[in-house]
Design a protein around this motif. Structure first.
Motif, PDB file in Angstrom:
ATOM      1  N   TYR A   1       0.826  -1.208  -0.056  1.00  0.00           N
ATOM      2  CA  TYR A   1       0.259   0.069   0.179  1.00  0.00           C
ATOM      3  C   TYR A   1       0.861   1.388   0.148  1.00  0.00           C
ATOM      4  O   TYR A   1       0.843   2.155  -0.621  1.00  0.00           O
ATOM      5  N   TRP A   2       2.040   1.154   0.702  1.00  0.00           N
ATOM      6  CA  TRP A   2       2.887   2.394   0.926  1.00  0.00           C
ATOM      7  C   TRP A   2       3.283   2.627  -0.566  1.00  0.00           C
ATOM      8  O   TRP A   2       3.623   3.607  -0.882  1.00  0.00           O
ATOM      9  N   ALA A   3       3.923   1.440  -1.378  1.00  0.00           N
ATOM     10  CA  ALA A   3       4.532   1.705  -2.389  1.00  0.00           C
ATOM     11  C   ALA A   3       3.532   2.245  -3.442  1.00  0.00           C
ATOM     12  O   ALA A   3       3.737   3.234  -4.292  1.00  0.00           O
ATOM     13  N   LEU A   4       2.288   1.949  -3.572  1.00  0.00           N
ATOM     14  CA  LEU A   4       1.337   2.172  -4.203  1.00  0.00           C
ATOM     15  C   LEU A   4       1.149   3.824  -4.150  1.00  0.00           C
ATOM     16  O   LEU A   4       0.843   4.776  -4.909  1.00  0.00           O
ATOM     17  N   THR A   5       0.878   4.275  -2.761  1.00  0.00           N
ATOM     18  CA  THR A   5       0.899   5.569  -2.571  1.00  0.00           C
ATOM     19  C   THR A   5       1.889   6.605  -2.757  1.00  0.00           C
ATOM     20  O   THR A   5       1.651   7.501  -3.344  1.00  0.00           O
ATOM     21  N   THR A   6       3.099   5.980  -2.724  1.00  0.00           N
ATOM     22  CA  THR A   6       4.472   6.807  -2.930  1.00  0.00           C
ATOM     23  C   THR A   6       4.356   6.774  -4.612  1.00  0.00           C
ATOM     24  O   THR A   6       4.727   7.902  -5.144  1.00  0.00           O
ATOM     25  N   SER A   7       3.834   5.901  -5.451  1.00  0.00           N
ATOM     26  CA  SER A   7       3.959   5.990  -7.004  1.00  0.00           C
ATOM     27  C   SER A   7       2.925   6.780  -7.589  1.00  0.00           C
ATOM     28  O   SER A   7       3.290   7.151  -8.600  1.00  0.00           O
ATOM     29  N   LEU A   8       1.917   7.141  -6.804  1.00  0.00           N
ATOM     30  CA  LEU A   8       0.998   7.949  -7.201  1.00  0.00           C
ATOM     31  C   LEU A   8       0.969   9.495  -6.758  1.00  0.00           C
ATOM     32  O   LEU A   8       0.151  10.482  -7.185  1.00  0.00           O
ATOM     33  N   ARG A   9       2.178   9.835  -6.338  1.00  0.00           N
ATOM     34  CA  ARG A   9       2.518  11.249  -5.883  1.00  0.00           C
ATOM     35  C   ARG A   9       3.596  11.917  -6.759  1.00  0.00           C
ATOM     36  O   ARG A   9       4.445  10.989  -7.325  1.00  0.00           O
ATOM     37  N   SER A  10       3.506  13.111  -6.678  1.00  0.00           N
ATOM     38  CA  SER A  10       4.728  13.779  -7.462  1.00  0.00           C
ATOM     39  C   SER A  10       5.989  13.833  -6.473  1.00  0.00           C
ATOM     40  O   SER A  10       5.948  13.630  -5.311  1.00  0.00           O
ATOM     41  N   GLU A  11       7.026  13.942  -7.049  1.00  0.00           N
ATOM     42  CA  GLU A  11       8.272  13.846  -6.381  1.00  0.00           C
ATOM     43  C   GLU A  11       8.706  14.716  -5.400  1.00  0.00           C
ATOM     44  O   GLU A  11       8.922  14.573  -4.089  1.00  0.00           O
ATOM     45  N   ASN A  12       8.058  15.969  -5.631  1.00  0.00           N
ATOM     46  CA  ASN A  12       8.194  17.154  -4.604  1.00  0.00           C
ATOM     47  C   ASN A  12       7.269  16.829  -3.443  1.00  0.00           C
ATOM     48  O   ASN A  12       7.652  17.174  -2.515  1.00  0.00           O
TER      49      ASN A  12
END
Length: 274
Positions: free
Chosen positions: A27-38
């Protein structure tokens, strides 16, 4: 509330907590992948509050992920087919045929469990190099074709088939290949499916051997390829997570579809090795 009900509630709560702990990294990987780098750098929240697909688009357009998919699918399918075919033929010979050295051969198959696979990598690499198979599909495939658990599982099920069925086919003029592919194999489709799934997943997830035998980026499988993705300007977390999820997606989807067979295969494999 009875004591039995209390134990059931406690057991259910423990299972739910364990499941939550297990699924949180995904779940954390999915959340991170759907965000912008900033956003990843400035906000460490774990809620899915952004739906940005730029990391996935970047990964698919700049990496060789489609080629790595092709390499992984091709080597995994070929390896699975050959492992099952040779495994069932070897098991049939050990189970149904009588020839000198049969017991010794079976003991060698069982004894192969005691040989750690990494101990063979140096010799296998030298052999693949001498054969000119470095950076080829066959260089990845050939050392992964020895799977003794497949032979043992098939033999156990072939041993359980009544001898009368074999004798009836022989009286009708059938040969050994007829017996194997038209009698024994159809009676064991469930086992074949389970072994095929677990063999495919094992080859797909294998990292160390493809990492040794492949140096060309265009010949890498997915587990090796994702380790080669880097950027001169630093680590891009969203891209790395998107790449990892895309690499794991086929296995996750396959498990969700065939979870019953995967569980059966794991239990069979654990039972044989135990």
């Amino acid at each position: 509330m009875t004591a039995k009900q209390g134990r059931n509630i406690a057991f259910t709560a423990i299972v739910l907590i364990a499941a939550a702990i297990w699924i949180f990294p995904l779940y954390w990987a999915l959340t991170t992948s759907l965000r912008s780098e900033n956003r990843i750098v400035s906000d460490a929240g774990v809620l899915i509050d952004e739906f940005n697909l730029s990391a996935y688009i970047e990964v698919l357009s700049t990496s060789k992920l489609p080629i790595w998919y092709l390499n992984s699918v091709g080597t995994s399918l070929i390896s699975t087919f050959i492992v099952l075919l040779t495994g069932m033929m070897c098991a049939y010979a050990l189970s149904q045929l009588r020839f000198p050295g049969r017991r010794l051969l079976y003991l060698l198959v069982v004894a192969s469990f005691m040989v750690p696979v990494p101990a063979l990598y140096v010799a296998q690499f030298v052999l693949m190099s001498d054969l000119g198979l470095v950076n080829t599909w066959w260089g990845i495939i050939l050392p992964q074709l020895i799977v003794p658990v497949v032979v043992i599982v098939y033999k156990q099920f072939f041993d359980a088939i009544p001898k009368e069925m074999r004798e009836a086919v022989l009286l009708d003029g059938g040969g050994e290949f007829t017996l194997l592919f038209k009698l024994y194999l159809p009676l064991n489709w469930g086992i074949t499916a389970a072994l095929a799934i677990i063999t495919f997943i094992s080859v797909w997830n294998n990292f160390f051997w493809p990492f040794l035998v492949v140096t060309s980026e265009s010949m890498m499988t997915i587990p090796v390829g994702i380790t080669q993705v880097n950027d001169a300007f630093g680590v891009f977390y969203a891209r790395m997570m998107a790449l990892a999820l895309l690499a794991a997606a086929p296995v996750i989807i396959g498990y969700l579809i065939f979870q019953k067979r995967v569980t059966e295969a794991v239990m069979i494999s654990a039972g044989v090795k135990g």
